[in-house]
Design an enzyme around this catalytic site. Structure first.
Site, PDB file in Angstrom:
ATOM      1  N   ASP A  13       0.816  -1.226   0.000  1.00  0.00           N
ATOM      2  CA  ASP A  13       0.000   0.000   0.000  1.00  0.00           C
ATOM      3  C   ASP A  13       0.845   1.271   0.000  1.00  0.00           C
ATOM      4  O   ASP A  13       0.438   2.296   0.545  1.00  0.00           O
ATOM      5  CB  ASP A  13      -0.945   0.047   1.218  1.00  0.00           C
ATOM      6  CG  ASP A  13      -1.769  -1.204   1.338  1.00  0.00           C
ATOM      7  OD1 ASP A  13      -2.265  -1.674   0.302  1.00  0.00           O
ATOM      8  OD2 ASP A  13      -1.918  -1.721   2.460  1.00  0.00           O
ATOM      9  N   LYS A  16       2.087   2.326  -5.003  1.00  0.00           N
ATOM     10  CA  LYS A  16       2.683   1.832  -6.258  1.00  0.00           C
ATOM     11  C   LYS A  16       1.788   2.164  -7.438  1.00  0.00           C
ATOM     12  O   LYS A  16       2.267   2.450  -8.529  1.00  0.00           O
ATOM     13  CB  LYS A  16       2.884   0.311  -6.201  1.00  0.00           C
ATOM     14  CG  LYS A  16       3.980  -0.118  -5.262  1.00  0.00           C
ATOM     15  CD  LYS A  16       4.163  -1.625  -5.282  1.00  0.00           C
ATOM     16  CE  LYS A  16       3.022  -2.393  -4.665  1.00  0.00           C
ATOM     17  NZ  LYS A  16       2.826  -2.200  -3.230  1.00  0.00           N
ATOM     18  N   GLY A  40      -4.646  -4.296  -4.390  1.00  0.00           N
ATOM     19  CA  GLY A  40      -5.786  -3.520  -4.891  1.00  0.00           C
ATOM     20  C   GLY A  40      -5.411  -2.083  -5.170  1.00  0.00           C
ATOM     21  O   GLY A  40      -4.746  -1.454  -4.357  1.00  0.00           O
ATOM     22  N   HIS A  41      -5.786  -1.605  -6.341  1.00  0.00           N
ATOM     23  CA  HIS A  41      -5.591  -0.191  -6.667  1.00  0.00           C
ATOM     24  C   HIS A  41      -6.952   0.407  -6.967  1.00  0.00           C
ATOM     25  O   HIS A  41      -7.674  -0.121  -7.804  1.00  0.00           O
ATOM     26  CB  HIS A  41      -4.750  -0.006  -7.933  1.00  0.00           C
ATOM     27  CG  HIS A  41      -3.369  -0.551  -7.817  1.00  0.00           C
ATOM     28  ND1 HIS A  41      -2.619  -0.424  -6.690  1.00  0.00           N
ATOM     29  CD2 HIS A  41      -2.602  -1.209  -8.702  1.00  0.00           C
ATOM     30  CE1 HIS A  41      -1.454  -1.002  -6.880  1.00  0.00           C
ATOM     31  NE2 HIS A  41      -1.415  -1.487  -8.092  1.00  0.00           N
ATOM     32  N   GLN A 222       2.303  -6.004  -3.163  1.00  0.00           N
ATOM     33  CA  GLN A 222       2.634  -6.007  -1.730  1.00  0.00           C
ATOM     34  C   GLN A 222       3.960  -5.262  -1.506  1.00  0.00           C
ATOM     35  O   GLN A 222       4.282  -4.370  -2.281  1.00  0.00           O
ATOM     36  CB  GLN A 222       2.689  -7.442  -1.173  1.00  0.00           C
ATOM     37  CG  GLN A 222       1.320  -8.105  -1.024  1.00  0.00           C
ATOM     38  CD  GLN A 222       0.774  -8.633  -2.336  1.00  0.00           C
ATOM     39  OE1 GLN A 222       1.461  -9.299  -3.073  1.00  0.00           O
ATOM     40  NE2 GLN A 222      -0.478  -8.330  -2.629  1.00  0.00           N
TER      41      GLN A 222
HETATM   42  P1  IMP Z   1      -2.353 -12.686   2.139  1.00  0.00           P
HETATM   43  O1  IMP Z   1      -1.448 -12.138   1.097  1.00  0.00           O
HETATM   44  O2  IMP Z   1      -3.817 -12.462   1.843  1.00  0.00           O
HETATM   45  O3  IMP Z   1      -2.044 -14.118   2.457  1.00  0.00           O
HETATM   46  O4  IMP Z   1      -2.099 -11.879   3.495  1.00  0.00           O
HETATM   47  C1  IMP Z   1      -0.866 -11.983   4.220  1.00  0.00           C
HETATM   48  C2  IMP Z   1      -0.503 -10.639   4.839  1.00  0.00           C
HETATM   49  O5  IMP Z   1      -0.156  -9.714   3.811  1.00  0.00           O
HETATM   50  C3  IMP Z   1      -1.641  -9.979   5.609  1.00  0.00           C
HETATM   51  O6  IMP Z   1      -1.084  -9.276   6.713  1.00  0.00           O
HETATM   52  C4  IMP Z   1      -2.246  -8.998   4.606  1.00  0.00           C
HETATM   53  O7  IMP Z   1      -2.886  -7.924   5.241  1.00  0.00           O
HETATM   54  C5  IMP Z   1      -0.979  -8.553   3.888  1.00  0.00           C
HETATM   55  N1  IMP Z   1      -1.240  -8.115   2.515  1.00  0.00           N
HETATM   56  C6  IMP Z   1      -1.466  -8.878   1.437  1.00  0.00           C
HETATM   57  N2  IMP Z   1      -1.638  -8.134   0.337  1.00  0.00           N
HETATM   58  C7  IMP Z   1      -1.485  -6.857   0.716  1.00  0.00           C
HETATM   59  C8  IMP Z   1      -1.501  -5.610   0.020  1.00  0.00           C
HETATM   60  O8  IMP Z   1      -1.682  -5.532  -1.201  1.00  0.00           O
HETATM   61  N3  IMP Z   1      -1.310  -4.507   0.787  1.00  0.00           N
HETATM   62  C9  IMP Z   1      -1.060  -4.572   2.113  1.00  0.00           C
HETATM   63  N4  IMP Z   1      -1.020  -5.699   2.800  1.00  0.00           N
HETATM   64  C10 IMP Z   1      -1.229  -6.835   2.114  1.00  0.00           C
END
Ligand code: IMP
Length: 426
Positions: A13, A16, A40-41, A222
């Site tokens: 977040d 990007k 997500g954007h 991420q």
């Molecule tokens: P997962 O990727 O859904 O398995 O989540 C694993 C961890 O990564 C969690 O703490 C999510 O909140 C974090 N996370 C996954 N994708 C994002 C993102 O795009 N932005 C911020 N945090 C993310």
């Protein structure tokens, strides 16, 4: 052969989306290389909000070719929704979007296991429940379904049978029930028909672009601190979120990468569980969350907010080979009397300059405090135009993390950016 990686330098977040949007006009090809619908954007297309989780936001630029490469995990239902949302708003997608036949597919069982695991642990990791971890688990266990498999119903049936047999005891041990295999098969065969025109051997497509010397923008998802190998394990995502992930994820050699730009906010945020030494709580945290509109675009969850974390950024500079930082949301800090940088951690009387392997509970952030600025900065187009205190903050940050700051975002709009230059030009 200019290939530029844009990578998150914090916990995701970082903004990007805006940076990729600014760089896209300079690129011939935009490639998303990791993660899935956990990202997500939020974008505004012809006055209407669209949230893209999988399709690179480069698609909004007319004529821009985009690739979703094999390092990603794809939920076909989400893909179809995004394609439909874009087409409804008059954005052409067909012929411009290629999706790797080798990318792994998110199945209903993956989302189910993600949910059950989170429920069982009381939301320990706080995943996005998009089935990301279990899909990468299947990939590593060599029983995953790949995007190309969807086009071959008999193979798909065999793979689903093996896959379901693997998950059955796991799901049942957590009190869940597997979905009906025939229903899943029928649904995914239908998805496959709708997505047939997008399937491609994207490794070859990207490889040819490298050979031609095209300008390739490799878009990470991420952030470094959520990377499976380098992040705050186990509070991480299940993919390679660092710049190296662009090589395996897009199918190019490290020698093809000519530049790495790490994106960081001027402060720090994190969604979900896990270490965050410079986190602000109570009113201080709420104020920053409100000022920065820090709510997740995928899950809507409030983001945890805190001061910028130099030890985490040092790690990001090191593991990504970052050439420069694109600093976002500097305007959110405007109006504060004081601003802080977490310059190091203290643990058992020792000063740490990078995140440790463990022992997060005993960590104490060490801060340097700077006077803030009150002048609005949205109109600044060069760093020299920023208030003196903002410039001092940036200069100290560069010194602390050992990386220069390139562009500085001073507001949400495209124009609200200081020092934007062609990123492929140097
Ligand atoms: P997962 O990727 O859904 O398995 O989540 C694993 C961890 O990564 C969690 O703490 C999510 O909140 C974090 N996370 C996954 N994708 C994002 C993102 O795009 N932005 C911020 N945090 C993310």
């Amino acid at each position: 052969m200019p290939a530029l990686v844009v990578v998150g330098a914090q916990w995701g977040d970082e903004g990007k989306g805006k940076v990729v949007d600014l760089y896209t006009p300079f690129a011939d090809l935009v490639v998303r290389y990791a993660g899935g619908a956990n990202a997500g954007h939020t974008l505004v297309v012809r006055g209407e909000k669209v949230i893209l989780h999988l399709i690179p936001s480069g698609i909004l630029h007319e004529g821009q070719n985009c690739v979703i490469a094999q390092g990603t995990v794809l939920d076909p239902a989400v893909l179809l929704q995004e394609i439909a949302a874009l087409e409804q708003r008059g954005v052409s997608v067909r012929g411009r979007l290629l999706i790797s036949d080798r990318a792994h597919v998110v199945l209903p069982v993956h989302k189910l296991v993600d949910e059950l695991t989170e429920a069982k642990s009381g939301g320990k990791i706080g995943t996005t429940k998009r089935g990301i971890g279990p899909t990468y688990q299947d990939k590593a266990a060599r029983r995953g379904v790949r995007f190309g498999d969807l086009q071959r119903p008999e193979l798909l049936r065999q793979k689903l049978e093996a896959n379901f047999a693997g998950w059955k005891p796991v799901v049942e041990s957590m009190g869940g029930t597997l979905p009906d295999l025939e229903a899943v098969l029928a649904q995914y065969v239908d998805f496959a028909k709708q997505l047939a025109g997008f399937v491609s051997d994207t490794g070859v497509v990207v490889g040819e672009a490298v050979k031609r010397g095209d300008r390739i923008l490799l878009e990470g998802a991420q952030g470094t601190m959520l990377d499976l190998d380098h992040g705050t394990y186990p509070y991480v995502t299940s993919s390679s979120a660092v710049s190296g992930g662009a090589c395996t994820g897009a199918g190019i050699g490290p020698t093809a990468i000519t530049k790495v730009i790490g994106i960081s906010k001027a402060y720090a945020t994190r969604v979900g569980g896990g270490p965050f030494p410079s986190e602000l709580f109570g009113e201080e945290g709420d104020a920053l969350r409100k000022a920065g509109h820090e709510f997740g675009s995928t899950t809507g969850r409030p983001r945890r907010c805190g001061w910028i974390d130099a030890p985490a950024l040092r790690l990001a500079v090191r593991v990504n080979g970052m050439d420069e930082i694109a600093l976002t949301k500097l305007d959110v800090l405007t109006g504060r009397d004081e601003i802080r940088i977490c310059v190091a951690y203290e643990q058992n009387g020792q000063r740490l300059l990078e995140p440790p392997y463990e022992g997060w509970d005993d960590l104490r952030p060490v801060y340097e405090t700077f006077p803030g600025w009150k002048e609005p900065i949205g109109g600044c187009r060069t760093r020299a135009e920023l208030p003196e205190n903002a410039r001092r903050y940036l200069a100290r940050l560069e010194e602390l993390v050992g990386c220069r700051i390139g562009i500085v975002s001073v507001g949400p709009d495209r124009e609200e950016t200081a020092d934007l230059v062609d990123p492929f030009g140097r």
